[in-house]
Design a protein around this motif. Structure first.
Motif, PDB file in Angstrom:
ATOM      1  N   GLY A  42       0.808  -1.057   0.171  1.00  0.00           N
ATOM      2  CA  GLY A  42      -0.134   0.227  -0.137  1.00  0.00           C
ATOM      3  C   GLY A  42       1.151   1.001   0.070  1.00  0.00           C
ATOM      4  O   GLY A  42      -0.079   2.169  -0.836  1.00  0.00           O
ATOM      5  N   CYS A 185     -14.278  -8.284  -2.898  1.00  0.00           N
ATOM      6  CA  CYS A 185     -12.899  -7.733  -2.269  1.00  0.00           C
ATOM      7  C   CYS A 185     -12.236  -6.715  -3.173  1.00  0.00           C
ATOM      8  O   CYS A 185     -11.633  -6.047  -3.734  1.00  0.00           O
ATOM      9  CB  CYS A 185     -11.727  -8.014  -0.882  1.00  0.00           C
ATOM     10  N   CYS A 188     -12.528  -3.876  -6.107  1.00  0.00           N
ATOM     11  CA  CYS A 188     -11.601  -2.934  -5.840  1.00  0.00           C
ATOM     12  C   CYS A 188     -10.042  -3.379  -6.151  1.00  0.00           C
ATOM     13  O   CYS A 188      -9.454  -2.223  -6.402  1.00  0.00           O
ATOM     14  CB  CYS A 188     -12.309  -2.331  -4.459  1.00  0.00           C
ATOM     15  N   HIS A 189      -9.950  -4.404  -4.931  1.00  0.00           N
ATOM     16  CA  HIS A 189      -8.453  -4.288  -4.611  1.00  0.00           C
ATOM     17  C   HIS A 189      -7.733  -5.116  -5.930  1.00  0.00           C
ATOM     18  O   HIS A 189      -6.170  -5.472  -6.076  1.00  0.00           O
ATOM     19  CB  HIS A 189      -8.331  -4.440  -3.699  1.00  0.00           C
ATOM     20  N   SER A 203      -5.424   0.586  -3.638  1.00  0.00           N
ATOM     21  CA  SER A 203      -4.426   0.335  -3.717  1.00  0.00           C
ATOM     22  C   SER A 203      -4.986  -1.600  -3.931  1.00  0.00           C
ATOM     23  O   SER A 203      -6.133  -1.364  -3.963  1.00  0.00           O
ATOM     24  CB  SER A 203      -3.536  -0.053  -1.843  1.00  0.00           C
ATOM     25  N   GLY A 205      -4.721  -3.013  -1.385  1.00  0.00           N
ATOM     26  CA  GLY A 205      -4.940  -3.986  -0.247  1.00  0.00           C
ATOM     27  C   GLY A 205      -4.825  -4.869   0.441  1.00  0.00           C
ATOM     28  O   GLY A 205      -4.837  -6.470   0.719  1.00  0.00           O
ATOM     29  N   ARG A 226     -10.056  -1.706   9.645  1.00  0.00           N
ATOM     30  CA  ARG A 226      -9.489  -1.479   8.411  1.00  0.00           C
ATOM     31  C   ARG A 226     -11.352  -2.508   7.575  1.00  0.00           C
ATOM     32  O   ARG A 226     -11.551  -1.932   6.680  1.00  0.00           O
ATOM     33  CB  ARG A 226      -8.753  -1.435   8.244  1.00  0.00           C
ATOM     34  N   CYS A 230     -14.122  -1.642   5.044  1.00  0.00           N
ATOM     35  CA  CYS A 230     -14.010  -2.187   3.176  1.00  0.00           C
ATOM     36  C   CYS A 230     -16.043  -2.236   3.236  1.00  0.00           C
ATOM     37  O   CYS A 230     -16.021  -2.293   2.278  1.00  0.00           O
ATOM     38  CB  CYS A 230     -13.317  -2.819   3.691  1.00  0.00           C
ATOM     39  N   VAL A 234     -19.135  -1.281   0.640  1.00  0.00           N
ATOM     40  CA  VAL A 234     -20.346  -1.706  -0.430  1.00  0.00           C
ATOM     41  C   VAL A 234     -21.488  -1.916   0.590  1.00  0.00           C
ATOM     42  O   VAL A 234     -22.408  -2.073   0.139  1.00  0.00           O
ATOM     43  CB  VAL A 234     -19.421  -2.995  -0.490  1.00  0.00           C
ATOM     44  N   ARG A 268      -1.433   5.691   6.739  1.00  0.00           N
ATOM     45  CA  ARG A 268      -2.237   5.721   5.964  1.00  0.00           C
ATOM     46  C   ARG A 268      -3.029   6.620   6.191  1.00  0.00           C
ATOM     47  O   ARG A 268      -3.691   7.324   7.161  1.00  0.00           O
ATOM     48  CB  ARG A 268      -2.967   4.287   5.587  1.00  0.00           C
TER      49      ARG A 268
HETATM   50  C1  HEC Z   1     -16.155  -0.058  -3.056  1.00  0.00           C
HETATM   51  C2  HEC Z   1     -14.328   0.061  -2.991  1.00  0.00           C
HETATM   52  C3  HEC Z   1     -13.876  -1.371  -2.355  1.00  0.00           C
HETATM   53  C4  HEC Z   1     -13.792  -2.925  -1.561  1.00  0.00           C
HETATM   54  C5  HEC Z   1     -14.239  -3.530  -2.371  1.00  0.00           C
HETATM   55  C6  HEC Z   1     -12.564  -3.232  -0.537  1.00  0.00           C
HETATM   56  N1  HEC Z   1     -12.279  -2.422   0.114  1.00  0.00           N
HETATM   57 FE1  HEC Z   1     -10.469  -2.361   0.492  1.00  0.00          FE
HETATM   58  N2  HEC Z   1      -9.956  -0.282   0.631  1.00  0.00           N
HETATM   59  C7  HEC Z   1     -11.100   0.272  -0.286  1.00  0.00           C
HETATM   60  C8  HEC Z   1     -10.293   1.698  -0.192  1.00  0.00           C
HETATM   61  C9  HEC Z   1     -10.816   2.977  -0.682  1.00  0.00           C
HETATM   62  C10 HEC Z   1      -8.951   1.698   0.809  1.00  0.00           C
HETATM   63  C11 HEC Z   1      -8.435   3.182   1.450  1.00  0.00           C
HETATM   64  C12 HEC Z   1      -6.799   2.970  -0.184  1.00  0.00           C
HETATM   65  C13 HEC Z   1      -5.988   1.862  -0.247  1.00  0.00           C
HETATM   66  O1  HEC Z   1      -5.887   1.220   0.297  1.00  0.00           O
HETATM   67  O2  HEC Z   1      -7.387   1.037  -1.240  1.00  0.00           O
HETATM   68  C14 HEC Z   1      -8.912   0.233   1.211  1.00  0.00           C
HETATM   69  C15 HEC Z   1      -8.465  -0.340   2.139  1.00  0.00           C
HETATM   70  C16 HEC Z   1      -8.048  -1.629   2.499  1.00  0.00           C
HETATM   71  C17 HEC Z   1      -6.774  -2.507   2.665  1.00  0.00           C
HETATM   72  C18 HEC Z   1      -5.841  -1.215   3.684  1.00  0.00           C
HETATM   73  C19 HEC Z   1      -4.669  -1.241   2.272  1.00  0.00           C
HETATM   74  C20 HEC Z   1      -2.849  -0.118   3.085  1.00  0.00           C
HETATM   75  O3  HEC Z   1      -2.405  -0.425   2.591  1.00  0.00           O
HETATM   76  O4  HEC Z   1      -2.847   0.340   4.012  1.00  0.00           O
HETATM   77  C21 HEC Z   1      -7.441  -3.793   3.130  1.00  0.00           C
HETATM   78  C22 HEC Z   1      -6.468  -4.827   3.280  1.00  0.00           C
HETATM   79  C23 HEC Z   1      -8.547  -4.018   2.370  1.00  0.00           C
HETATM   80  N3  HEC Z   1      -8.951  -2.537   2.020  1.00  0.00           N
HETATM   81  C24 HEC Z   1      -8.805  -5.654   1.846  1.00  0.00           C
HETATM   82  C25 HEC Z   1     -10.483  -5.529   1.173  1.00  0.00           C
HETATM   83  C26 HEC Z   1     -10.314  -6.475   1.256  1.00  0.00           C
HETATM   84  C27 HEC Z   1     -10.587  -7.512   2.331  1.00  0.00           C
HETATM   85  C28 HEC Z   1     -12.078  -6.508   0.924  1.00  0.00           C
HETATM   86  C29 HEC Z   1     -13.323  -7.497   0.920  1.00  0.00           C
HETATM   87  C30 HEC Z   1     -13.914  -7.506   2.388  1.00  0.00           C
HETATM   88  C31 HEC Z   1     -12.016  -4.864   0.759  1.00  0.00           C
HETATM   89  N4  HEC Z   1     -10.928  -4.218   1.281  1.00  0.00           N
HETATM   90  C32 HEC Z   1     -13.071  -4.433  -0.275  1.00  0.00           C
HETATM   91  C33 HEC Z   1     -11.866   0.000  -0.828  1.00  0.00           C
HETATM   92  C34 HEC Z   1     -12.807  -1.161  -0.901  1.00  0.00           C
END
Ligand code: HEC
Ligand code: HEC
Length: 269
Positions: A42, A185, A188-189, A203, A205, A226, A230, A234, A268
């Motif tokens: 990230g 998940c 986005c990631h 990022s 994720g 965190r 996330c 949604v 972050r």
């Molecule tokens: C609608 C978009 C979206 C979805 C779907 C989503 N996330 Fe995220 N997530 C984000 C955003 C925006 C951030 C903050 C910026 C970034 O690091 O991507 C984040 C951050 C994270 C981070 C921290 C990364 C870092 O380096 O600090 C993790 C771990 C993560 N997500 C895991 C998940 C997981 C597991 C799921 C499914 C349960 C999920 N995300 C679903 C939008 C989403």
């Protein structure tokens, strides 16, 4: 060898076939599929301002938590009158590499446990001290302190053998669409990293920086906090922090980040 030969010699054809089938059935589970073959931390998606704070231990506010964790490490708690140091001595030696291999399968529990849960196991079962609440300041301070001892070491969780079913459940959670937005998940990631979502740059994720100091919250947050964010994003119903679902998901995430250096405690926005 001798015992096996004797068994085969005495067996009829059907029993032999059954024996062979039995011997093959539990073979190693097939390698899981890695959607992102070269994971990126990230930090590659953080702004230069945020990185400047992360890269200077004197500026990084998470070091207040690290210091609190270190104090707690040496401070007796609970009815046994012991501190973490009573058994584990110097954390820079005994805890080195621990963060890189957690979550990990715990044979006594028969399941995978997070670092947070392992700290609580020691508190309740060895110290006679109460559990610390997941994502509480005290527990985040301890995991930040323990995590720091692995900084720079590659993430390296063991998903083999009895750990595998927990990994598989975590993977399934990761790939299940949920919430009013009906997203997984990876929507986005994996499908959209590098693109902006509102004020954020998405990022991959990855979990290698946790616990992390979140500027928006003005505190150190745990990974599962965190993750709740996330799932809320949604418009889904997030599982509780410390739940089995999130523990298995965290295990899967650690494997996704395999090879990335531990960056605890990261910063972050
Ligand atoms: C609608 C978009 C979206 C979805 C779907 C989503 N996330 Fe995220 N997530 C984000 C955003 C925006 C951030 C903050 C910026 C970034 O690091 O991507 C984040 C951050 C994270 C981070 C921290 C990364 C870092 O380096 O600090 C993790 C771990 C993560 N997500 C895991 C998940 C997981 C597991 C799921 C499914 C349960 C999920 N995300 C679903 C939008 C989403
Ligand atoms: C009475 C002795 C004792 C005390 C006190 C104790 N532990 Fe432990 N701890 C152990 C033993 C034994 C193990 C390994 C067996 C197990 O998993 O329970 C362990 C395992 C661990 C592990 C996993 C290490 C690994 O390599 O997987 C961590 C992390 C840990 N302890 C943290 C702590 C913290 C933090 C404290 C203080 C809050 C603490 N322990 C207090 C005895 C203790």
């Amino acid at each position: 060898m001798a015992r096996r030969a004797a068994f085969l010699a005495g067996a009829g054809a059907a029993a032999l076939a059954a024996g062979l089938a039995l011997a093959q059935a539990p073979g190693p589970a097939p390698e899981p599929h890695r959607t992102i073959t070269s994971p990126e931390s990230g930090r590659n998606y953080a702004t230069p301002e945020t990185l400047a704070i992360q890269d200077d231990d004197f500026q990084n506010p998470a070091f207040l938590w690290v210091e609190e964790g270190e104090q707690a490490w040496n401070h007796p708690a609970g009815s046994a009158g012991q501190s973490c140091a009573s058994c584990h001595q110097d954390a820079t030696a005994s805890m080195r590499g621990v963060r890189a291999r957690y979550p990990a399968y715990n044979a006594a529990k028969g399941r995978v446990v997070t670092l947070e849960q392992q700290v609580n196991i020691c508190r309740t079962e060895r110290m006679g001290a109460p559990e610390l609440r997941i994502d509480s300041r005290e527990l985040n301070a301890m995991t930040a302190f323990i995590g720091l001892q692995s900084r720079g070491m590659p993430m390296n969780v063991d998903i083999s053998g009895p750990a595998r079913p927990f990994f598989d459940r975590g993977e399934e959670f990761y790939n299940t669409r949920r919430g009013q937005l009906d997203m997984r998940c990876g929507s986005c990631h994996e499908d959209n990293y590098g693109r902006s979502l509102r004020a954020d740059l998405l990022s991959q994720g990855m979990s290698n920086g946790f616990p992390t100091y979140r500027l928006k919250e003005q505190r150190v947050i745990s990974l599962q906090f965190r993750l709740q964010g996330c799932v809320n994003d949604v418009r889904g119903e997030p599982p509780a922090m410390g739940s089995e679902e999130f523990t298995n998901l965290e295990f899967y995430l650690a494997w996704r980040a395999q090879g990335l250096p531990v960056e605890t405690p990261s910063v972050r926005r």
